[in-house]
Design an enzyme around this catalytic site. Structure first.
Site, PDB file in Angstrom:
ATOM      1  N   ASN A  71       1.194   0.130   6.061  1.00 15.71           N
ATOM      2  CA  ASN A  71       1.555  -0.686   4.908  1.00 15.71           C
ATOM      3  C   ASN A  71       2.368  -1.852   5.448  1.00 15.71           C
ATOM      4  OD1 ASN A  71       2.488  -1.704   2.441  1.00 15.71           O
ATOM      5  ND2 ASN A  71       4.222  -0.311   2.441  1.00 15.71           N
ATOM      6  N   GLY A  72       1.905  -3.073   5.198  1.00 16.54           N
ATOM      7  CA  GLY A  72       2.617  -4.247   5.698  1.00 16.54           C
ATOM      8  C   GLY A  72       1.626  -5.304   6.127  1.00 16.54           C
TER       9      GLY A  72
ATOM     10  N   CYS B 156       0.867  -1.173   0.000  1.00 21.44           N
ATOM     11  CA  CYS B 156       0.000   0.000   0.000  1.00 21.44           C
ATOM     12  C   CYS B 156       0.903   1.222   0.000  1.00 21.44           C
ATOM     13  CB  CYS B 156      -0.856   0.052   1.257  1.00 21.44           C
ATOM     14  SG  CYS B 156      -1.818  -1.441   1.528  1.00 21.44           S
TER      15      CYS B 156
ATOM     16  N   LYS C 157      10.437 -14.656 -21.226  1.00 21.54           N
ATOM     17  CA  LYS C 157      10.927 -13.285 -20.950  1.00 21.54           C
ATOM     18  C   LYS C 157      11.689 -12.735 -22.134  1.00 21.54           C
ATOM     19  CE  LYS C 157       8.900 -12.981 -18.368  1.00 21.54           C
ATOM     20  NZ  LYS C 157       7.771 -13.020 -17.616  1.00 21.54           N
TER      21      LYS C 157
ATOM     22  N   HIS D  67      15.353 -34.819 -30.172  1.00 22.81           N
ATOM     23  CA  HIS D  67      14.280 -35.312 -31.042  1.00 22.81           C
ATOM     24  C   HIS D  67      13.745 -34.177 -31.918  1.00 22.81           C
ATOM     25  CE1 HIS D  67      14.261 -39.117 -28.922  1.00 22.81           C
ATOM     26  NE2 HIS D  67      14.253 -38.441 -27.779  1.00 22.81           N
TER      27      HIS D  67
ATOM     28  N   GLU E 128       9.311 -12.033 -25.136  1.00 24.58           N
ATOM     29  CA  GLU E 128       8.314 -10.978 -25.033  1.00 24.58           C
ATOM     30  C   GLU E 128       8.917  -9.578 -24.955  1.00 24.58           C
ATOM     31  OE1 GLU E 128       5.490 -11.782 -21.861  1.00 24.58           O
ATOM     32  OE2 GLU E 128       7.049 -11.989 -20.366  1.00 24.58           O
TER      33      GLU E 128
ATOM     34  N   TRP F  47      -3.899  -1.589  -1.173  1.00 24.13           N
ATOM     35  CA  TRP F  47      -3.819  -2.800  -1.990  1.00 24.13           C
ATOM     36  C   TRP F  47      -4.204  -3.909  -1.030  1.00 24.13           C
ATOM     37  CZ3 TRP F  47      -2.977  -3.937  -6.995  1.00 24.13           C
ATOM     38  CH2 TRP F  47      -2.542  -5.216  -7.331  1.00 24.13           C
TER      39      TRP F  47
ATOM     40  N   GLU G 178      10.197 -20.204 -18.740  1.00 28.32           N
ATOM     41  CA  GLU G 178      10.019 -18.822 -18.289  1.00 28.32           C
ATOM     42  C   GLU G 178      11.141 -17.929 -18.821  1.00 28.32           C
ATOM     43  OE1 GLU G 178       7.622 -17.258 -17.294  1.00 28.32           O
ATOM     44  OE2 GLU G 178       8.385 -15.465 -16.331  1.00 28.32           O
TER      45      GLU G 178
ATOM     46  N   LYS H 250      -0.721  -6.264 -19.990  1.00 28.70           N
ATOM     47  CA  LYS H 250      -0.473  -6.829 -18.655  1.00 28.70           C
ATOM     48  C   LYS H 250      -1.585  -7.807 -18.284  1.00 28.70           C
ATOM     49  CE  LYS H 250       1.786  -7.096 -14.837  1.00 28.70           C
ATOM     50  NZ  LYS H 250       2.947  -7.988 -15.012  1.00 28.70           N
TER      51      LYS H 250
ATOM     52  N   ARG I 124       1.209   1.822  -6.002  1.00 30.52           N
ATOM     53  CA  ARG I 124       1.394   0.846  -4.920  1.00 30.52           C
ATOM     54  C   ARG I 124       0.086   0.170  -4.511  1.00 30.52           C
ATOM     55  NH1 ARG I 124       6.197   1.359  -2.335  1.00 30.52           N
ATOM     56  NH2 ARG I 124       5.326   0.298  -0.537  1.00 30.52           N
TER      57      ARG I 124
HETATM   58  C1  G6P Z   1      -0.483 -11.727 -20.177  1.00 23.32           C
HETATM   59  C2  G6P Z   1       0.721 -11.046 -19.556  1.00 23.32           C
HETATM   60  C3  G6P Z   1       1.642 -12.095 -18.926  1.00 23.32           C
HETATM   61  C4  G6P Z   1       0.872 -12.957 -17.947  1.00 23.32           C
HETATM   62  C5  G6P Z   1      -0.371 -13.577 -18.586  1.00 23.32           C
HETATM   63  C6  G6P Z   1      -1.263 -14.244 -17.547  1.00 23.32           C
HETATM   64  O1  G6P Z   1      -0.084 -12.485 -21.274  1.00 23.32           O
HETATM   65  O2  G6P Z   1       1.425 -10.304 -20.524  1.00 23.32           O
HETATM   66  O3  G6P Z   1       2.705 -11.442 -18.250  1.00 23.32           O
HETATM   67  O4  G6P Z   1       1.712 -13.969 -17.455  1.00 23.32           O
HETATM   68  O5  G6P Z   1      -1.146 -12.572 -19.225  1.00 23.32           O
HETATM   69  O6  G6P Z   1      -1.726 -13.254 -16.673  1.00 23.32           O
HETATM   70  P1  G6P Z   1      -2.298 -13.548 -15.236  1.00 23.32           P
HETATM   71  O7  G6P Z   1      -2.691 -12.199 -14.718  1.00 23.32           O
HETATM   72  O8  G6P Z   1      -3.489 -14.456 -15.424  1.00 23.32           O
HETATM   73  O9  G6P Z   1      -1.236 -14.213 -14.448  1.00 23.32           O
END
Ligand code: G6P
Length: 607
Positions: free
Chosen positions: A101-102, A2, A483, A502, A486, A75, A479, A602, A28
């Site tokens: 916050n915490g 927060c 990264k 294979h 993307e 938050w 992963e 996002k 935040r």
């Molecule tokens: C989008 C974002 C990714 C994320 C995915 C799933 O593709 O760009 O960064 O991993 O959605 O999102 P979520 O909020 O369900 O984890």
């Protein structure tokens, strides 16, 4: 996560200043907002759920009297985003207001004891206990600062708090432990905030408050004391030479880099989750006939790692399924004995929610792991756990991935314990290593970031990459690949290392970069064989190894060393961090904006 802010002005009204500072802290958290001011020995409070602009349109947050006040943008962690759970929180007599916050870990016990002593609680938050504790201490004749100190000594957890009270109307008392707190010093005012950008337009002189310190703000003067022994601390303000834009990212050039650096503190938060929800979720998983781990993108990669965790620790098979495939693949067979654990940072991903809806209609049990309390996932799940990473701004998920891994490993461990599938010694070792994880990651970032930048420089023009790992490291390969693709727009392929012969091996030609993820687990020997296969065909090997792994180091063109002695199921948490940094620096070298990659969002709310 927060945001808190407050001020003592020599002249003028605090409320409009608090309002505009909270806007700067909105990153935040933004599910509710509130302000309290002290004027003529009375508290004035306005608060409600919703974004700051929405709440301001309804209540006019600028319209509170007084030159002293505190504010909060929330938050949600404990208690859904309702008006009653919005900060500031007050004591029984409404004389004390607190923003926080915490996470107060022992709030349930403290609340019970306070209720037994006659205190009446209005909210479901952990924060409200602080207001009531201070109320008790004040009636014992202590000053506000002493009362806050005594209250905080009873609290277990993390906090940055600020307190005002009509009993000492000229003061604000703030304190911190493991949550950020800075004080701004100006000619005619003192400010406190979670983060420097909140007061940077008003002053560039700042005092950083350290863990377990209290600061008493009082008309142009401040006094810092250590909570444990009440020792006085002398600390002069420092001059901040950041621009406002730099300050929002705490001096980092991008949110993604800031969020990579936040991982140690996010992981600490995952060790403080509420036991009762983790236990309840474990019960549902334990009783399920079949368990699906449903997610998209990075969250799906966390689910793949989780399936190894459940299998290795609890000897239990779970099925990671890409959410957009769930209905086609399992829509007809899912039933009352099925349990779906949906993992979604945002809690709003349309494909994930569609899978849940299909499962719900067929009477399956739906559980959720998310970063956003109040999201759709938290409303549809029978039980949800909030991973508490704080808002993630960079489109590429980083800190939320490692936090998901931490929570999922805790669930697997609980299931293993409950089913008696794990020895006492293993349990203790895993719990201990989970606690060490934040420090391990801190060290990787501190000592390896520059090397990864150099590696990115060296390989920046390569047209394609392989990411290979065996066992749970396959999830790390996936992963790392995601990264790089993307944010740096480099085509990349991730494979289980054993499967690479294979098919994908046909792409290898001299200089083709292959990134191997090589913790010293049961797969180590066979991974060496896979490295040899690639090397024999001229590939450039970049290896992530444990410290002292001379064998693989001698085979690699470049390597990054990571702490040794990690339990296999936890290795993805530290091993993914160099790959996040590598992708970040590849994007920077290739002049791409890591925070806003093209064509991505996002949160994807369309199917
Ligand atoms: C989008 C974002 C990714 C994320 C995915 C799933 O593709 O760009 O960064 O991993 O959605 O999102 P979520 O909020 O369900 O984890």
């Amino acid at each position: 996560m927060c945001g808190i802010f407050g001020c003592i002005l020599k002249n003028g009204n605090a409320a409009p200043i608090i309002h505009s500072a909270l806007k700067k802290l909105e990153y935040r958290g933004y599910d509710s907002v509130g302000t309290a001011t002290v004027y003529k020995n009375k508290l004035f409070i306005k608060k409600d759920k919703g974004k700051i602009d929405e709440v301001h349109a309804l209540h006019n947050l600028d319209d509170l009297p007084g030159r002293i006040g505190i504010g909060h943008t929330r938050w949600a962690t404990h208690g859904a985003p309702y008006q009653v759970n919005t900060h500031p929180h007050t004591d029984c007599k409404e004389q004390i207001a607190v923003v926080h916050n915490g996470i107060i870990e022992n709030f349930a016990e403290l609340k019970m004891e306070l209720e037994e002593r006659g205190h009446v609680f209005r909210s479901k938050t952990d924060t409200e206990v602080i207001a009531h504790l201070i109320e008790e201490k004040l009636t014992g004749g202590l000053t506000l600062a002493e009362a806050a100190r005594e209250a905080l000594r009873q609290v277990v957890g993390s906090y940055a708090i600020a307190v005002v009270s009509v009993t000492e109307p000229d003061k604000i008392v703030c304190a911190r432990k493991e949550s950020p707190l800075v004080v701004g010093v100006a000619e005619n005012a003192l400010y406190f905030a979670s983060d420097i950008p909140a007061f940077l337009p008003l002053t560039n002189r700042s005092v950083v408050i350290q863990d377990e310190e209290i600061i008493i703000l009082n008309d142009g003067e401040y006094e810092i004391r250590k909570i444990p022994d009440w020792e006085l601390v002398k600390r002069e303000p420092e001059v901040i030479d950041w621009t406002s834009e730099m300050a929002e990212k705490q001096g980092y050039p991008h949110f993604m880099l800031k969020e990579i650096h936040e991982q140690p503190s996010c992981l600490r938060s995952t060790l403080r989750l509420q036991d009762q929800f983790l236990e309840l979720m474990t019960t549902f998983i334990d009783r399920a006939g079949e368990v699906f781990l449903v997610a998209c993108g990075t969250s799906h990669n966390a689910c793949i790692a989780a399936s190894y965790m459940f299998s290795k620790l609890a000897l239990s098979a779970t099925h990671p399924v890409i959410a957009s495939e769930f209905v086609e693949q399992h829509g007809k067979s899912v039933n009352i004995d099925s349990t779906l654990l949906a993992v979604s940072q945002s809690g709003e991903t349309a494909d994930t929610l569609a899978a849940l809806e299909c499962a719900r209609q067929r009477a399956a049990t739906v559980l959720g792991l998310t970063n956003v309390v109040g999201s759709t996932l938290t409303r549809v799940a029978r039980v949800y756990v909030c991973q508490q990473s704080g808002p993630e701004i960079g489109v590429a998920a980083t800190k939320t991935f490692t936090s998901q891994l931490s929570v999922l490993s805790q669930l697997a461990l609980r299931l293993a314990k409950r089913r008696g599938k794990i020895s006492h010694v293993e349990i203790e070792d895993l719990e201990e290593k989970l606690k060490q994880m934040p420090d391990i990651i801190e060290r990787i970032i501190q000592t390896k970031e520059e090397k990864l930048r150099q590696i990115a420089k060296k390989y920046k023009d390569k047209r394609c990459f392989f990411f290979l790992g065996r066992g749970i490291s396959y999830a790390v390969a996936l992963e790392g690949r995601l990264k790089l693709m993307e944010i740096a727009y480099v085509p990349a392929i991730a494979y289980p290392a054993g499967e690479s012969k294979h098919g994908p091996i046909s792409l290898i030609e001299p200089g083709f970069p292959v990134i191997f993820i090589c913790p010293k687990d049961d797969t180590h020997k066979t991974v060496i064989g896979n490295i040899m296969e690639m090397k024999a065909r001229g590939a450039s090997i970049i290896a992530l190894v444990e410290e002292g792994d001379e064998e693989i180091k001698s085979l690699a063109d470049d390597y990054i060393e990571i702490a040794t002695g990690l339990p296999e199921v936890l290795s993805p948490i530290p091993f993914v961090v160099p790959l996040q940094l590598f992708a970040y620096y590849m994007a920077v070298e290739r002049k791409c904006d890591p925070d806003m990659p093209r064509n991505l969002a996002k949160s994807v709310t369309v199917k």
